[in-house]
Enzyme design. Structure first.
Site, PDB file in Angstrom:
ATOM      1  N   ASP A   9       0.852  -1.145  -0.069  1.00  0.00           N
ATOM      2  CA  ASP A   9      -0.009   0.111   0.108  1.00  0.00           C
ATOM      3  C   ASP A   9       0.931   1.340  -0.062  1.00  0.00           C
ATOM      4  OD1 ASP A   9      -1.871   1.865   0.217  1.00  0.00           O
ATOM      5  OD2 ASP A   9      -2.641   1.087   2.352  1.00  0.00           O
ATOM      6  N   ASP A 105      -3.181   2.553  -5.962  1.00  0.00           N
ATOM      7  CA  ASP A 105      -2.040   2.460  -4.926  1.00  0.00           C
ATOM      8  C   ASP A 105      -2.032   1.256  -4.284  1.00  0.00           C
ATOM      9  OD1 ASP A 105      -4.288   3.047  -3.539  1.00  0.00           O
ATOM     10  OD2 ASP A 105      -3.464   4.777  -2.253  1.00  0.00           O
ATOM     11  N   GLU A 106      -2.752   0.181  -4.491  1.00  0.00           N
ATOM     12  CA  GLU A 106      -2.663  -0.974  -3.631  1.00  0.00           C
ATOM     13  C   GLU A 106      -2.512  -2.239  -4.499  1.00  0.00           C
ATOM     14  OE1 GLU A 106      -5.516  -1.352  -0.261  1.00  0.00           O
ATOM     15  OE2 GLU A 106      -6.166   0.614  -0.948  1.00  0.00           O
TER      16      GLU A 106
END
Length: 282
Positions: A9, A105-106
């Site tokens: 993350d 973003d993960e």
């Protein structure tokens, strides 16, 4: 064989990218936001200095400025965020081809088959953190566990730039005291329902009778019970194998109230045009 799953993350992703592109922002409390002149003016991401003032993602700009009058606001550059996301996922793919993006973003990584080459999950996680930080300027937090749900809880457990290992031996001590709303897919409606039955932590959910939970929440109840107890076994699916979208929609907060059929018709037309464009790109 016990799997090794990572959840990576990016920390304050939009804000981190802006600080890479504009290094002067690193030394001041800053946030990426929507249009400050409209009702869409909300905080999209903030750096660690802004976080220290209690600024939260999704709160309005005026609320954030009340907490921190000197807050520096930066407009969003989504094209740059997409480029950074691609670069970061490319770093992940050096260790495994089983990389499943969960958002911009993960990502989940299944590194079970990579352990003989690169070492255990914690070693791989620490190497990824170092590589992403040095090559992109963005920091990541990584959860290491035996399934996807616990890996995600691990990446949230300690931030920024941290590795948290969740094992079969420690998950009850680490994760069960957390609020039930921290569990994947426990939204506000489910949280309110669960709290009405005294379920406030992940541990409470795990100890709740599984069949009763199914009666209460239907199929979702069984799923959430599996999540809380560590029984979840979903595979990591690489992006190339992910199914296409089942539906396409669009939402928009208008800068003013829509009054009358003419304005409503115009608003619906704007939304429909965006949906049509997304359908053509599928």
């Amino acid at each position: 064989m016990e799997r090794t799953i990572l959840h990576c993350d990016c920390n304050g992703f939009y804000a981190s990218v802006e600080c890479v592109l504009h290094p002067e922002l690193r030394s001041v409390p800053m946030a990426v936001c929507g249009d400050p002149e409209s009702r869409r003016g909300i905080i999209l991401a903030k750096n660690e200095l802004a976080k220290g003032y209690g600024i939260k993602t999704a709160e309005t700009i005026w609320q954030a400025k009340r907490k921190c009058p000197q807050l520096v606001l930066a407009p969003a550059h989504h094209d740059q965020y997409a480029l950074f996301s691609k670069r970061i996922n490319g770093i992940y793919q050096r260790y495994t081809d089983l990389v499943e993006p969960f958002s911009i973003d993960e990502s989940w990584l299944d590194v079970t088959g990579s352990r003989e080459l690169f070492g255990g999950g914690k070693k791989i996680a620490d190497e990824l953190r170092k590589a992403v930080r040095e090559e992109t300027g963005v920091t990541i937090s990584v959860g290491v566990s035996f399934n996807k749900v616990f890996a995600k809880l691990g990446s949230d457990y300690k931030k920024p730039d941290a590795t948290t290992v969740v094992t079969r031996e420690n998950f009850r001590d680490l994760l069960w005291p957390l609020p039930v709303s921290d569990l994947l897919f426990v939204g506000q409606s489910a949280r309110r329902t669960l709290e009405g039955y005294g379920v406030r932590t992940i541990g409470d959910l795990a100890r709740f009778d599984r069949e009763a939970l199914g009666d209460l929440l239907g199929k979702q109840g069984y799923t959430l019970h599996d999540y809380a107890t560590g029984a979840e076994r979903a595979p990591v699916i690489p992006a190339r194998d992910l199914p296409g979208p089942k539906s396409v929609g669009n939402g928009l907060t208008f800068s003013r109230n829509l009054v009358g059929w003419a304005q409503l018709h115009s608003g619906v037309a704007e939304l429909s045009d965006e949906v049509a464009a997304r359908l053509r790109s599928c």
